[in-house]
Motif scaffolding. Structure first.
Motif, PDB file in Angstrom:
ATOM      1  N   TYR B 174       0.812  -1.335   0.040  1.00  0.00           N
ATOM      2  CA  TYR B 174       0.157  -0.091   0.122  1.00  0.00           C
ATOM      3  C   TYR B 174       0.839   1.155  -0.085  1.00  0.00           C
ATOM      4  N   ILE B 175       0.837   2.051  -0.878  1.00  0.00           N
ATOM      5  CA  ILE B 175       1.401   3.323  -1.267  1.00  0.00           C
ATOM      6  C   ILE B 175       0.531   4.533  -1.580  1.00  0.00           C
ATOM      7  N   GLU B 176       0.474   5.393  -0.625  1.00  0.00           N
ATOM      8  CA  GLU B 176      -0.577   6.332  -1.029  1.00  0.00           C
ATOM      9  C   GLU B 176       0.228   7.845  -0.572  1.00  0.00           C
ATOM     10  N   ARG B 177      -0.132   8.865  -1.410  1.00  0.00           N
ATOM     11  CA  ARG B 177       0.397  10.206  -1.188  1.00  0.00           C
ATOM     12  C   ARG B 177      -0.529  11.246  -0.863  1.00  0.00           C
ATOM     13  N   PHE B 206       4.557  -4.435   3.148  1.00  0.00           N
ATOM     14  CA  PHE B 206       5.046  -3.336   3.158  1.00  0.00           C
ATOM     15  C   PHE B 206       3.933  -1.944   3.050  1.00  0.00           C
ATOM     16  N   THR B 207       3.857  -1.187   3.699  1.00  0.00           N
ATOM     17  CA  THR B 207       2.844  -0.035   3.735  1.00  0.00           C
ATOM     18  C   THR B 207       3.756   1.417   3.748  1.00  0.00           C
ATOM     19  N   MET B 208       3.309   2.239   2.919  1.00  0.00           N
ATOM     20  CA  MET B 208       4.193   3.643   3.213  1.00  0.00           C
ATOM     21  C   MET B 208       3.041   4.808   2.851  1.00  0.00           C
ATOM     22  N   VAL B 209       2.996   5.690   3.578  1.00  0.00           N
ATOM     23  CA  VAL B 209       2.163   7.072   3.317  1.00  0.00           C
ATOM     24  C   VAL B 209       3.107   8.291   3.139  1.00  0.00           C
ATOM     25  N   GLU B 210       3.139   8.836   1.876  1.00  0.00           N
ATOM     26  CA  GLU B 210       3.934   9.720   2.002  1.00  0.00           C
ATOM     27  C   GLU B 210       3.183  11.113   2.226  1.00  0.00           C
ATOM     28  N   ILE B 211       3.617  11.982   3.045  1.00  0.00           N
ATOM     29  CA  ILE B 211       2.878  12.997   3.175  1.00  0.00           C
ATOM     30  C   ILE B 211       3.439  14.389   2.764  1.00  0.00           C
ATOM     31  N   LEU B 212       2.832  15.150   1.963  1.00  0.00           N
ATOM     32  CA  LEU B 212       3.481  16.542   1.611  1.00  0.00           C
ATOM     33  C   LEU B 212       3.133  17.400   3.013  1.00  0.00           C
ATOM     34  N   SER B 213       4.356  18.039   3.105  1.00  0.00           N
ATOM     35  CA  SER B 213       4.445  18.871   4.454  1.00  0.00           C
ATOM     36  C   SER B 213       5.045  20.223   4.208  1.00  0.00           C
ATOM     37  N   THR B 214       5.012  20.965   5.048  1.00  0.00           N
ATOM     38  CA  THR B 214       5.581  22.399   4.811  1.00  0.00           C
ATOM     39  C   THR B 214       6.531  22.534   5.560  1.00  0.00           C
ATOM     40  N   CYS B 215       7.892  23.488   5.270  1.00  0.00           N
ATOM     41  CA  CYS B 215       8.708  23.903   5.986  1.00  0.00           C
ATOM     42  C   CYS B 215       8.875  25.454   5.885  1.00  0.00           C
ATOM     43  N   ASN B 216       8.178  25.908   6.387  1.00  0.00           N
ATOM     44  CA  ASN B 216       7.905  27.523   6.475  1.00  0.00           C
ATOM     45  C   ASN B 216       9.156  28.275   6.512  1.00  0.00           C
ATOM     46  N   VAL B 217       9.759  27.901   7.536  1.00  0.00           N
ATOM     47  CA  VAL B 217      11.220  28.505   7.907  1.00  0.00           C
ATOM     48  C   VAL B 217      12.165  28.257   7.109  1.00  0.00           C
ATOM     49  N   GLY B 218      12.254  26.956   6.386  1.00  0.00           N
ATOM     50  CA  GLY B 218      13.363  26.489   5.548  1.00  0.00           C
ATOM     51  C   GLY B 218      13.115  27.138   4.096  1.00  0.00           C
ATOM     52  N   TRP B 219      11.701  27.190   3.861  1.00  0.00           N
ATOM     53  CA  TRP B 219      11.313  27.803   2.569  1.00  0.00           C
ATOM     54  C   TRP B 219      11.383  29.310   2.429  1.00  0.00           C
ATOM     55  N   GLY B 220      11.454  29.904   3.882  1.00  0.00           N
ATOM     56  CA  GLY B 220      11.454  31.412   3.955  1.00  0.00           C
ATOM     57  C   GLY B 220      10.231  32.139   3.682  1.00  0.00           C
ATOM     58  N   MET B 221       9.059  31.460   4.291  1.00  0.00           N
ATOM     59  CA  MET B 221       7.796  32.233   4.129  1.00  0.00           C
ATOM     60  C   MET B 221       7.113  31.954   5.340  1.00  0.00           C
ATOM     61  N   TYR B 238       3.947  16.498  -7.365  1.00  0.00           N
ATOM     62  CA  TYR B 238       3.667  15.113  -6.533  1.00  0.00           C
ATOM     63  C   TYR B 238       2.184  14.925  -6.373  1.00  0.00           C
ATOM     64  N   PRO B 239       1.494  14.362  -7.350  1.00  0.00           N
ATOM     65  CA  PRO B 239      -0.029  14.285  -7.213  1.00  0.00           C
ATOM     66  C   PRO B 239      -0.222  13.270  -6.289  1.00  0.00           C
ATOM     67  N   LEU B 240      -1.299  13.774  -5.386  1.00  0.00           N
ATOM     68  CA  LEU B 240      -1.911  13.149  -4.652  1.00  0.00           C
ATOM     69  C   LEU B 240      -2.586  11.733  -4.907  1.00  0.00           C
ATOM     70  N   GLY B 241      -2.878  10.671  -4.296  1.00  0.00           N
ATOM     71  CA  GLY B 241      -3.528   9.853  -4.555  1.00  0.00           C
ATOM     72  C   GLY B 241      -2.828   8.255  -4.109  1.00  0.00           C
ATOM     73  N   VAL B 242      -3.807   7.294  -4.552  1.00  0.00           N
ATOM     74  CA  VAL B 242      -3.541   5.964  -4.000  1.00  0.00           C
ATOM     75  C   VAL B 242      -2.429   5.433  -5.337  1.00  0.00           C
ATOM     76  N   TYR B 243      -1.203   5.007  -5.005  1.00  0.00           N
ATOM     77  CA  TYR B 243      -0.332   4.417  -5.959  1.00  0.00           C
ATOM     78  C   TYR B 243      -0.492   3.121  -6.229  1.00  0.00           C
ATOM     79  N   LYS B 244      -0.814   2.519  -5.074  1.00  0.00           N
ATOM     80  CA  LYS B 244      -0.683   1.076  -4.825  1.00  0.00           C
ATOM     81  C   LYS B 244      -1.722   0.571  -3.812  1.00  0.00           C
ATOM     82  N   ASP B 245      -2.531  -0.341  -4.118  1.00  0.00           N
ATOM     83  CA  ASP B 245      -3.398  -0.853  -2.751  1.00  0.00           C
ATOM     84  C   ASP B 245      -3.552  -2.377  -3.299  1.00  0.00           C
ATOM     85  N   LYS B 246      -2.635  -3.150  -2.932  1.00  0.00           N
ATOM     86  CA  LYS B 246      -2.737  -4.579  -3.359  1.00  0.00           C
ATOM     87  C   LYS B 246      -3.857  -5.317  -3.120  1.00  0.00           C
ATOM     88  N   VAL B 247      -4.159  -4.941  -1.779  1.00  0.00           N
ATOM     89  CA  VAL B 247      -5.292  -5.594  -0.947  1.00  0.00           C
ATOM     90  C   VAL B 247      -6.660  -5.190  -1.835  1.00  0.00           C
TER      91      VAL B 247
END
Lengths: 184, 253, 357
Positions: B174-177, B206-221, B238-247
């Protein structure tokens, strides 16, 4: 056995069973409560057409398992093995030659030499692969007092499960090799 | 919980104060993971692995047994733990520098072995802890302290899309962003995390959830500008969605 | 139990299993491939786990994770592979989880060769990992001793919460000797106070960690580790003194090299020459106490190593200037013969001693 300090080089082509031959000798020495070491082809000795193993059995603690110019018995199963190790055998030592394959005679005159047509006889017995046990029989016939019982035990330990079927043939080869040196 | 209570701090987190910068979304993701562990009744069987990066001290925040791993090696550490304790819940919490750069090998092979572990992969397109350097996930043109003129494709290649890459691996279950840039997506993120841990509980691999996250300090905003920047710049690449769900693909059994 | 004729690599595996190790993580590298091969064959039979990692880096981190659960666990590798494991070893030492690492060393530097060598003495005793740490290193010289030291390494690792290394080389791993794998009496040290096994809701979380971000906290941790290393130094030094009575020259050698030196000592003693050997069994802690017990007859010490001279540093420290310390070594997979050592010692007995490596 008193003051045992035997240093054997088993050498031949890969596939001639030299490592197994060495292991059987090691087992036999172990049954006699001797100190034993077995080590396969080492370093520079790996080159030049020989696969070999060195066996030391002794009533003293075995130091280095690697043989230098102190080989007491050489079992030479092909030409390169004889060429390489002949000069490294001690005076009054023993060289057993597989004369089916080795095409020349031993040059040294200061030691005991036995020629056995191991490959041919093994083929006649029905399996070329027992040539090593033929030479084992010859070695024991010449030099040691390991018993037939110990040899059978070693075969049982070495040839397990599916390989157990080979025990009778190896035993036959062993006895043949022993008989040959008794004839000499 | 009294009836009038509508929200409280999850027991899945300790009382320790977060070390994250104000505005950072790590705090949200921590809470989601902790809530899921509690809701699935897994907290007391859980062993988490903190990685190297901003979340290095995650061992102080999650209220379960924790082990801190060397940079990038969390999936290997998780493998070691899971192979000893196959009935426990094992998860890693890794950033994009840790997972996509130095730890690219470990995560790929953990997926290939289909280790029954869950990877929480926080992608903020930058090295936050070390002060805003370029990551393998940094976008083309994005300015960082080591790409001061903007990331150039000719010099560094394109940003790595981890979910897409891992989805090609047969062992990945299972892989989802997902993303945490607004409340709706925070809820979706929690669902994804929950599904991953459920699959682990069911020993699906194996399962992985990729989570897009912010770094306001590092990005300078500002924190709010960072949320917008994520939506406008990261999601298109980095389009959101399920990339794999074998189950799901194989039909749930 | 009766003796069995076993290969060194099998002895490593069988002794670990006898010591209760049911988890092995490793990566193939010559000359220790027979260890993972043995484990991959035997572990399934006992309900154990064998994992072939994608790299030595991954393998050592798998060990780190597994050790964190309080499980007896080991890996095995050789020189370049052990180099890659230094990162993990530093973490393991810093976070104090017990495990056993077998190092079957080969020649170096770089890819070096695959033949036996002792050029990883520094790697084993100093380590390439970062930080103030040590780990016990055992150097067996024969396969029976290898079996016993493997089992001991697991105990010592548990007792002191430390990685422990068994250092061998290609000769010891490839050779066969009769060995009795003795029944093992596990000390069953309770690990529940620190192991990560899930809280079960019954205790506070256990945290395995090497990070101390505050100076005082890290210093306190370093002091704690150092106290532990001092205790190990006090309690765990081990060596064999061989024929040291009345000796004028003492040869120091460990592992496979000591086997050759033993032959040389025997031959020289047969000639009536007064020569003995100190054989360190622990390389860390180095048995410096062995040198304090030498007779007054000693005039010089020789370090005989299969390297360009590494253990000689520890010998010099232990000698404290009391005797000149000379060196004889071979490298590249070449092993000195008994004759070479005898010749060197005869020269030393005649006063030809070089005190510079």
């Amino acid at each position: 056995m008193t003051n045992v300090n035997e240093k054997i080089m088993c050498a031949g082509f890969g596939g001639q069973g030299v490592l197994a031959l060495g292991q059987i000798i090691s087992l036999l020495a172990m049954y006699n409560d001797l100190n034993v070491s077995w080590i396969p082809s080492y370093g520079a000795e790996m080159r030049g057409g020989t696969a070999n193993c060195s066996i030391i059995y002794s009533d003293r603690l075995v130091g280095s398992p690697i043989l230098t110019n102190d080989i007491t018995t050489l079992i030479a199963m092909n030409n390169p093995s004889l060429d390489k190790f002949e000069d490294r055998v001690v005076k009054d030592g023993l060289i057993i030659v597989n004369s089916s394959i080795v095409t020349r005679k031993v040059k040294r005159k200061d030691l005991q030499v036995v020629y056995i047509d191991a490959t041919d006889i093994a083929t006649e017995l029905g399996n070329i692969r027992v040539q090593n046990m033929l030479l084992l029989g010859s070695y024991i016939g010449c030099k040691s007092d390991f018993t037939m019982k110990q040899v059978e035990r070693a075969f049982k330990e070495k040839f397990k499960e599916s390989k157990a079927a080979f025990i009778p043939m190896n035993t036959e080869a062993f006895k043949k090799g022993m008989a040959l040196v008794k004839e000499i | 919980m009294p009836d009038s209570m509508i929200f409280q701090r999850t027991k899945g987190l300790t009382d320790a104060e977060f070390t994250y910068c104000p505005g950072c979304t790590h705090g949200i993701i921590h809470r989601l993971v902790a809530e899921v562990l509690v809701e699935l009744n897994q907290l007391e069987d859980a062993i988490g692995i903190a990685s190297v990066g901003c979340s290095v001290m995650a061992y102080d925040f999650f209220n379960c047994d924790m082990q801190q791993a060397a940079h990038g090696r969390a999936p290997a550490v998780a493998t070691g733990i899971k192979r000893c304790l196959p009935n426990n819940i094992v998860f890693t919490y890794q950033g994009d520098g840790d997972l996509a750069s130095i730890g690219a090998g470990e995560v790929v092979h953990a997926a290939h072995r289909s280790e029954n572990i869950t990877i929480i992969f926080v992608n903020n397109a930058i090295y936050g802890m070390t002060g805003g350097q370029m990551a393998p996930t940094t976008l083309i043109g994005q300015k960082t302290t080591t790409s001061p003129y903007g990331r150039k494709k000719e010099e560094t290649g394109d940003p790595i899309r981890v979910s897409e890459m891992l989805a090609t691996i047969p062992g990945a279950t299972y892989i989802e962003r997902v993303s945490v840039h607004n409340p709706a997506h925070v809820r979706k993120t929690k669902k994804a995390i929950k599904k991953a841990f459920q699959y682990q509980q069911e020993k699906r691999g194996f399962t992985m959830v990729e989570i897009l996250s912010t770094c306001n300090v590092g990005w300078g905003m500002s924190p709010l500008d960072a949320l917008d920047w994520l939506e406008e710049n990261m999601i298109p690449y980095y389009p959101l969605g399920v990339y794999k769900d074998k189950v799901k693909e194989e039909g749930r059994q | 139990m009766t003796k069995k004729l076993m290969k060194g690599a099998e002895v490593i595996g069988a002794s670990a299993i006898a010591a209760g190790c049911k988890h092995f993580f490793g990566y193939p590298i010559t000359p220790q491939n027979e260890v993972p091969e043995y484990m991959s064959k035997e572990m399934p039979k006992i309900g154990g786990v064998y994992v072939q990692a994608e790299s030595e880096v991954a393998a050592v981190n798998m060990i780190y994770g597994a050790a964190g659960t309080g499980t007896r666990v080991m890996t095995s590798s050789s020189s370049p592979g052990i180099a890659l494991m230094q990162e993990g070893l530093s973490y393991i030492a810093g976070s104090e989880v017990p495990c056993v690492i077998v190092s079957v060393s080969r020649g170096g530097p770089g890819l070096g060769g695959i033949l036996p060598s002792q050029s990883d003495y520094y790697q084993a005793t100093r380590g390439g990992g970062n930080g103030d740490y040590f780990m016990p290193v055992y150097a067996p010289a024969n396969l029976q001793e290898m079996s016993e030291l493997m089992q001991k390494a697991f105990d010592i690792a548990d007792q002191y919460r430390t990685p422990a290394m068994v250092l061998a080389d290609g000769m010891l791993a490839q050779m066969m000797e009769p060995v009795e794998i003795k029944p093992y009496d596990s000390k069953n040290i309770d690990k529940s106070s620190w192991a990560t096994t899930g809280t079960k809701g019954k205790r506070k979380p256990n945290i395995i960690n090497s990070l101390r971000i505050k100076a005082d906290a890290l210093e306190e941790h370093n002091r704690h580790l150092n106290e532990k290393y001092c205790t190990i130094r006090d309690n765990e030094k081990d060596y064999e003194a061989y024929q040291t009575e009345q000796a004028e020259v003492i040869v120091t050698a460990y592992g496979s090299a000591s086997r050759v030196v033993r032959n040389a000592i025997d031959n020289l003693r047969d000639e009536g020459l007064k020569v003995g050997m100190i054989r360190p069994i622990t390389l860390w802690p180095f048995p410096d106490n062995a040198f304090d017990e030498l007779p007054d007859t000693v005039k010089a010490v020789l370090s005989a190593e299969l390297s360009c001279g590494q253990m000689i540093d520890d010998i010099r420290i232990a000698a404290r200037g009391r005797w000149p310390v000379d060196f004889y070594g071979r490298t590249g997979g070449n092993i000195f013969s008994s004759e070479e050592i005898e010749e060197k010692v005869r020269a030393m007995l005649k006063g030809v001693i070089s005190n510079a490596r």
